[in-house]
Design a protein around this motif. Structure first.
Motif, PDB file in Angstrom:
ATOM      1  N   ALA A  19      38.255  15.237  57.443  1.00 55.90           N
ATOM      2  CA  ALA A  19      38.728  16.153  58.479  1.00 55.90           C
ATOM      3  C   ALA A  19      37.874  16.002  59.741  1.00 55.90           C
ATOM      4  N   LEU A  20      36.563  15.848  59.563  1.00 58.35           N
ATOM      5  CA  LEU A  20      35.679  15.630  60.707  1.00 58.35           C
ATOM      6  C   LEU A  20      36.041  14.325  61.415  1.00 58.35           C
ATOM      7  N   GLU A  21      36.316  13.287  60.645  1.00 58.74           N
ATOM      8  CA  GLU A  21      36.708  12.000  61.227  1.00 58.74           C
ATOM      9  C   GLU A  21      38.016  12.131  62.015  1.00 58.74           C
ATOM     10  N   GLN A  22      38.959  12.900  61.488  1.00 56.63           N
ATOM     11  CA  GLN A  22      40.234  13.089  62.188  1.00 56.63           C
ATOM     12  C   GLN A  22      40.027  13.823  63.514  1.00 56.63           C
ATOM     13  N   LEU A  23      39.190  14.855  63.503  1.00 54.03           N
ATOM     14  CA  LEU A  23      38.896  15.562  64.750  1.00 54.03           C
ATOM     15  C   LEU A  23      38.165  14.641  65.726  1.00 54.03           C
ATOM     16  N   TYR A  24      37.260  13.834  65.198  1.00 45.62           N
ATOM     17  CA  TYR A  24      36.527  12.887  66.044  1.00 45.62           C
ATOM     18  C   TYR A  24      37.501  11.900  66.690  1.00 45.62           C
ATOM     19  N   ASP A  25      38.377  11.326  65.881  1.00 40.05           N
ATOM     20  CA  ASP A  25      39.353  10.360  66.408  1.00 40.05           C
ATOM     21  C   ASP A  25      40.236  10.992  67.486  1.00 40.05           C
ATOM     22  N   LYS A  26      40.590  12.243  67.306  1.00 40.74           N
ATOM     23  CA  LYS A  26      41.480  12.913  68.247  1.00 40.74           C
ATOM     24  C   LYS A  26      40.770  13.282  69.551  1.00 40.74           C
ATOM     25  N   TYR A  27      39.525  13.733  69.476  1.00 42.35           N
ATOM     26  CA  TYR A  27      38.863  14.312  70.647  1.00 42.35           C
ATOM     27  C   TYR A  27      37.737  13.480  71.257  1.00 42.35           C
ATOM     28  N   GLU A  28      37.316  12.433  70.619  1.00 43.51           N
ATOM     29  CA  GLU A  28      36.162  11.677  71.105  1.00 43.51           C
ATOM     30  C   GLU A  28      36.336  11.187  72.535  1.00 43.51           C
ATOM     31  N   LYS A  29      37.478  10.609  72.856  1.00 44.26           N
ATOM     32  CA  LYS A  29      37.688  10.072  74.209  1.00 44.26           C
ATOM     33  C   LYS A  29      37.696  11.180  75.258  1.00 44.26           C
ATOM     34  N   LEU A  30      38.358  12.277  74.961  1.00 45.26           N
ATOM     35  CA  LEU A  30      38.407  13.405  75.885  1.00 45.26           C
ATOM     36  C   LEU A  30      37.001  13.965  76.125  1.00 45.26           C
ATOM     37  N   LEU A  31      36.249  14.189  75.047  1.00 45.83           N
ATOM     38  CA  LEU A  31      34.907  14.755  75.174  1.00 45.83           C
ATOM     39  C   LEU A  31      33.964  13.778  75.865  1.00 45.83           C
ATOM     40  N   PHE A  32      34.099  12.492  75.559  1.00 45.47           N
ATOM     41  CA  PHE A  32      33.255  11.496  76.227  1.00 45.47           C
ATOM     42  C   PHE A  32      33.535  11.488  77.730  1.00 45.47           C
ATOM     43  N   SER A  33      34.795  11.485  78.093  1.00 48.92           N
ATOM     44  CA  SER A  33      35.165  11.469  79.508  1.00 48.92           C
ATOM     45  C   SER A  33      34.607  12.692  80.221  1.00 48.92           C
ATOM     46  N   PHE A  34      34.753  13.852  79.607  1.00 49.05           N
ATOM     47  CA  PHE A  34      34.246  15.094  80.187  1.00 49.05           C
ATOM     48  C   PHE A  34      32.721  15.043  80.324  1.00 49.05           C
ATOM     49  N   ALA A  35      32.032  14.620  79.273  1.00 39.40           N
ATOM     50  CA  ALA A  35      30.566  14.543  79.304  1.00 39.40           C
ATOM     51  C   ALA A  35      30.102  13.501  80.325  1.00 39.40           C
ATOM     52  N   PHE A  70      41.241  25.660  70.532  1.00 29.81           N
ATOM     53  CA  PHE A  70      40.214  24.859  69.882  1.00 29.81           C
ATOM     54  C   PHE A  70      39.677  23.797  70.838  1.00 29.81           C
ATOM     55  N   SER A  71      40.576  23.141  71.579  1.00 32.79           N
ATOM     56  CA  SER A  71      40.145  22.088  72.500  1.00 32.79           C
ATOM     57  C   SER A  71      39.263  22.662  73.610  1.00 32.79           C
ATOM     58  N   SER A  72      39.563  23.858  74.083  1.00 27.64           N
ATOM     59  CA  SER A  72      38.733  24.501  75.103  1.00 27.64           C
ATOM     60  C   SER A  72      37.350  24.813  74.550  1.00 27.64           C
ATOM     61  N   TRP A  73      37.301  25.253  73.318  1.00 26.09           N
ATOM     62  CA  TRP A  73      36.030  25.531  72.659  1.00 26.09           C
ATOM     63  C   TRP A  73      35.191  24.251  72.548  1.00 26.09           C
ATOM     64  N   LEU A  74      35.837  23.153  72.150  1.00 21.75           N
ATOM     65  CA  LEU A  74      35.122  21.874  72.065  1.00 21.75           C
ATOM     66  C   LEU A  74      34.586  21.446  73.433  1.00 21.75           C
ATOM     67  N   LEU A  75      35.388  21.637  74.474  1.00 23.40           N
ATOM     68  CA  LEU A  75      34.940  21.282  75.820  1.00 23.40           C
ATOM     69  C   LEU A  75      33.765  22.152  76.259  1.00 23.40           C
ATOM     70  N   THR A  76      33.768  23.409  75.868  1.00 24.30           N
ATOM     71  CA  THR A  76      32.642  24.285  76.195  1.00 24.30           C
ATOM     72  C   THR A  76      31.374  23.813  75.497  1.00 24.30           C
ATOM     73  N   ILE A  77      31.491  23.451  74.234  1.00 23.65           N
ATOM     74  CA  ILE A  77      30.331  22.933  73.502  1.00 23.65           C
ATOM     75  C   ILE A  77      29.847  21.641  74.157  1.00 23.65           C
ATOM     76  N   THR A  78      30.778  20.790  74.576  1.00 26.05           N
ATOM     77  CA  THR A  78      30.427  19.533  75.234  1.00 26.05           C
ATOM     78  C   THR A  78      29.730  19.809  76.561  1.00 26.05           C
ATOM     79  N   ARG A  79      30.241  20.758  77.310  1.00 26.41           N
ATOM     80  CA  ARG A  79      29.610  21.140  78.583  1.00 26.41           C
ATOM     81  C   ARG A  79      28.173  21.581  78.343  1.00 26.41           C
ATOM     82  N   ASN A  80      27.974  22.459  77.355  1.00 24.56           N
ATOM     83  CA  ASN A  80      26.633  22.957  77.064  1.00 24.56           C
ATOM     84  C   ASN A  80      25.706  21.839  76.586  1.00 24.56           C
ATOM     85  N   ALA A  81      26.222  20.954  75.753  1.00 25.42           N
ATOM     86  CA  ALA A  81      25.406  19.832  75.273  1.00 25.42           C
ATOM     87  C   ALA A  81      25.017  18.915  76.432  1.00 25.42           C
TER      88      ALA A  81
END
Length: 184
Positions: A19-35, A70-81
Motif C-alpha cells: 500500500a505504501l508503494e502504491q501511494l509512493y507510485d501515485k504521489y512521488e512525482k507530484l510531491l517531488f515537483s512541489f518540493a 489526502f493529497s492536500s495533506w501530503l502536500l502540507t507534509i511535503t511543504r513542512n519537510a
C-alpha cells in the motif's frame, strides 16, 4: 476525496508495504515537483519526498479526513519537510521553475489543469482580502516565514499576525466553499 487513497493509507497504518508503494507510485512525482519548486535543489526535493513517506510508514503524522483531501495533506507534509530541510541547510526559500532536464518529474496534464483551476480560484479569493491580510498570507504560506518572523519583520504583535492569518483563512475558505456550491 479519493476513497482509494484513504483505504491505502489505512493499510499503510496496518504495516502494508504494498500500500505504501502504491501511494509512493501515485504521489512521488507530484510531491517531488512541489518540493523542488520550494527548495530549488534536486537532492533536497528527493530528501523531502523520502521524509514524507518515512513519516507515513512510521505513523508520525496522522491523516484526518474531516480536515481535507489526502493529497492536500501530503502536500502540507511535503511543504513542512521542505522548509525543515531549507532551515537545516540555512537557505532561503525560492519558488524555482523546474528545469527542462526534470520535465519528466512534472505532474500529469490532469494535475496541472486542476492546479491551474485551483490557483485561479485562490487568486480570485486572495484579491478580495485586505492588503494587510494579503501580505501576511503571502509571507506565511508562500514565503514560508514563521508567525514570529512575520511579526518581527512587519513590526506588529504576534497576536495580530495570528489574527490576520485566521481571518484571511476564514475569508478564503468561505469564498472557495461558496464557489464549490455554485459549481454543483
Amino acid at each position: 476525496m479519493n476513497d482509494q487513497d484513504v483505504s491505502l493509507y489505512q493499510s499503510v497504518l496496518q504495516g502494508d508495504r504494498q500500500a505504501l508503494e502504491q501511494l509512493y507510485d501515485k504521489y512521488e512525482k507530484l510531491l517531488f515537483s512541489f518540493a523542488y519548486r520550494m527548495t530549488g535543489r534536486k537532492e533536497l526535493a528527493e530528501e523531502a519526498v523520502q521524509d514524507v513517506f518515512l513519516k507515513l510508514w512510521t505513523k508520525k503524522g496522522l491523516y484526518d479526513s474531516t480536515k481535507g483531501k489526502f493529497s492536500s495533506w501530503l502536500l502540507t507534509i511535503t511543504r513542512n519537510a521542505s522548509i525543515d530541510l531549507l532551515r537545516k541547510n540555512k537557505q532561503t526559500l525560492q519558488m524555482a521553475e523546474v528545469p527542462e532536464a526534470l520535465a519528466s518529474q512534472e505532474p500529469g496534464v490532469e494535475e496541472l489543469v486542476e492546479w491551474k483551476e485551483e490557483g485561479a480560484r485562490l487568486r480570485e479569493a486572495m484579491s478580495e482580502l485586505g492588503e494587510e491580510q494579503k501580505a501576511i498570507v503571502d509571507l506565511f504560506y508562500f514565503q514560508a516565514m514563521s508567525q514570529q518572523s512575520i511579526a518581527d519583520v512587519c513590526q506588529i504583535p504576534l497576536g495580530t499576525v495570528k489574527g490576520r492569518i485566521r481571518l484571511a483563512l476564514q475569508h478564503l475558505r468561505k469564498h472557495l466553499l461558496g464557489r464549490e456550491g455554485m459549481k454543483q
